[in-house]
Design an enzyme around this catalytic site. Structure first.
Site, mmCIF file in Angstrom:
data_model
loop_
_atom_site.group_PDB
_atom_site.id
_atom_site.type_symbol
_atom_site.label_atom_id
_atom_site.label_comp_id
_atom_site.label_asym_id
_atom_site.label_seq_id
_atom_site.Cartn_x
_atom_site.Cartn_y
_atom_site.Cartn_z
ATOM 1 N N GLY A 166 47.600 38.633 48.690
ATOM 2 C CA GLY A 166 48.875 38.357 49.341
ATOM 3 C C GLY A 166 50.050 39.193 48.865
ATOM 4 C CG ASN A 194 50.787 36.336 45.838
ATOM 5 O OD1 ASN A 194 50.315 35.295 45.404
ATOM 6 N ND2 ASN A 194 51.733 36.368 46.760
ATOM 7 C CG HIS A 247 50.858 15.886 25.864
ATOM 8 N ND1 HIS A 247 50.099 15.789 27.002
ATOM 9 C CD2 HIS A 247 52.035 15.283 26.140
ATOM 10 C CE1 HIS A 247 50.786 15.131 27.928
ATOM 11 N NE2 HIS A 247 51.972 14.813 27.422
ATOM 12 N NE ARG A 293 21.956 36.234 38.442
ATOM 13 C CZ ARG A 293 21.732 35.976 37.165
ATOM 14 N NH1 ARG A 293 22.466 36.551 36.232
ATOM 15 N NH2 ARG A 293 20.771 35.163 36.817
ATOM 16 C CG HIS A 347 56.226 41.505 42.390
ATOM 17 N ND1 HIS A 347 55.370 42.458 42.905
ATOM 18 C CD2 HIS A 347 56.296 40.518 43.327
ATOM 19 C CE1 HIS A 347 54.963 42.081 44.106
ATOM 20 N NE2 HIS A 347 55.500 40.903 44.387
ATOM 21 N NE ARG A 358 25.457 28.700 51.714
ATOM 22 C CZ ARG A 358 26.323 28.623 52.704
ATOM 23 N NH1 ARG A 358 27.554 29.086 52.528
ATOM 24 N NH2 ARG A 358 25.991 28.108 53.844
HETATM 25 ZN ZN LIG Z 1 48.192 16.402 27.435
#
Ligand SMILES: [Zn+2]
Ligand SMILES: [Zn+2]
Ligand SMILES: [Zn+2]
Length: 332
Positions: free
Chosen positions: A158, A152, A239, A23, A165, A20
Site C-alpha cells: 500500500g 506500509n 506490562h 515454506r 516513512h 496447502r
Molecule cells: Zn500485560
C-alpha cells in the site's frame, strides 16, 4: 488435517492449512526494490515539496530546509482533516460524524534508499521516539479517541512513495480491530485478573516454539493463531497499556529487535513488502491493567480472498511454529 486455532485475545478463529502448507520458497515473492527518484518529496533538499513540518530532529538548522535526520509533516492527502468541530449526527438508523482527525507522515530518514532494516539502531530508535512525541502532543486534543501508527513498506503493502516513512492517524473513534483486542483483553482480565498479553509472553517464552527472538525487554513471537504467514508480534516484557508511556530504554530495545526481525524477514522472504502497526490503549480509556501495547509486523505474501471476506476467518498456509523456527534460525 487442517487446524482451527482461536486467538486468545480477540477470539478470532484461523485455519492453519497443512494441506496447502507453504515454506518461504513456495510464495510468489514480490521483493521491494527502492528506485532512486529525483522528484521524491521526502528527500533532503526537497522540503518545499511537503507541507510545513510539525516536528523535526535537526542540528540547529532552520525549519523546513535541509539539515535534519527525521521530519514529521501533515499528509498532503489526508483521509481526515484536523480543522473543525466534531459533530455527530445520524440519518435514522445510520450514524455519521464529520471527518475530524489528524493525518501525519513521519519521514524516517533524509536518505532515499534507507529502510528500517538498513538504518542504525539509533536512527530507528529516533523514529520510535518521534512516534511517542507526536502521540503525547495529539493526546491533548480531546476530540481524538485513538491514534494509530502504521507503516506500509512496498507498493504491494500500500505504499505510494518508496522513501522510508510511517503514518499516524488520530481518530475520533476507536477502530474495530483495536476495540476487539481491548474488549477481549478486558474479558480475560475479568475472569483471570491477569493481562492476556503478559500471559502470552509468559507462556511463549517458556514454550519457546513460537519465539523468534528475545531480549531483556522485548519478545518477538509468531502468534498462536496468526492470520497471515510470518505474522510476528513484538511485545514488551514489562506490562504497559500505552506505547507512549514506555521507558527510554524500551524504545532502544524495540529498535534493536525490530531491525533484527526485519533483516531476518528480508533474508528469508527476499525483501518482502510488509505492514507494521502499533497497537496501544485507547486515549480516553483507563485500560491500564488489562491492555498491553505491542507491534505487529505482517509481510505481504498472500492475498485476502472471498472466503476471508465472507467469514472473517483467515486461512494461513504457514504454521507459526514453522515461521518462528525459520526466522529464529536466520541471522538478523
Ligand atoms: Zn500485560
Ligand atoms: Zn526520497
Ligand atoms: Zn494487536
Amino acid at each position: 488435517m487442517p487446524e482451527l486455532r482461536k486467538d486468545p485475545i480477540t477470539g478470532r478463529w484461523v485455519i492453519i492449512s497443512t494441506e496447502r502448507r507453504k515454506r518461504p520458497a513456495d510464495f510468489r515473492l514480490e521483493s521491494v526494490h527502492i528506485a532512486p527518484d529525483p522528484a521524491c518529496p521526502f528527500c533532503e533538499g526537497h522540503e518545499p515539496m511537503t507541507p510545513r513540518e510539525i516536528l523535526a530532529y535537526r542540528n540547529g538548522s532552520p525549519a523546513n530546509g535541509p539539515g535534519w535526520s527525521l521530519r514529521v509533516v501533515p499528509n498532503q492527502f489526508p483521509v481526515l482533516r484536523v480543522e473543525g468541530t466534531l459533530d455527530r449526527e445520524g440519518e435514522g438508523l445510520f450514524d455519521k460524524m464529520n471527518g475530524i482527525g489528524a493525518h501525519e507522515v513521519i519521514i524516517e530518514s533524509p536518505h532515499h534508499l534507507d529502510t528500517l532494516a538498513t538504518m542504525s539502531d539509533t536512527a530507528v530508535e529516533q523514529v520510535l521516539w518521534a512516534f511517542r512525541e507526536r502521540v503525547h502532543d495529539l493526546k491533548n486534543d480531546r476530540r481524538f479517541r485513538y491514534i494509530i501508527i502504521f507503516k506500509n513498506h512496498g507498493a504491494a503493502a500500500g505504499s505510494s512513495l518508496d522513501h522510508s516513512h510511517s503514518q499516524l492517524i488520530a481518530l475520533p473513534i476507536v477502530p474495530r480491530e483495536v476495540r476487539d483486542e481491548v474488549d477481549g483483553a478486558h474479558a480475560h482480565f475479568e475472569s483471570k485478573e491477569r493481562c492476556v498479553f503478559c500471559d502470552i509472553v509468559r507462556q511463549e517464552t517458556s514454550d519457546r516454539r513460537r519465539v523468534v527472538l528475545e531480549t531483556a525487554d522485548m519478545v518477538a513471537v509468531a502468534p498462536y493463531a496468526p492470520r497471515f504467514p510470518f505474522e510476528t508480534w513484538i511485545l514488551p516484557r514489562r506490562h504497559q497499556a500505552a506505547y507512549e508511556d514506555a521507558q527510554r530504554h524500551e524504545y532502544a530495545a524495540l529498535a534493536r529487535v525490530l531491525g533484527d526481525l526485519l533483516r531476518r524477514m528480508n533474508r528469508v522472504l527476499q525483501n518482502p513488502p510488509y505492514n507494521l502497526l502499533i497497537h496501544s490503549a485507547p486515549l480516553a480509556e483507563p485500560a491500564t491493567d488489562y491492555y498491553h501495547w505491542h507491534v505487529e509486523v505482517i509481510p505481504k505474501l498472500t492475498k485476502v480472498a472471498g472466503f476471508e471476506w465472507a467469514t472473517g476467518f483467515y486461512v494461513n498456509p504457514t504454521s507459526p511454529e514453522e515461521s518462528a523456527q525459520v526466522l529464529r534460525e536466520t541471522r538478523g
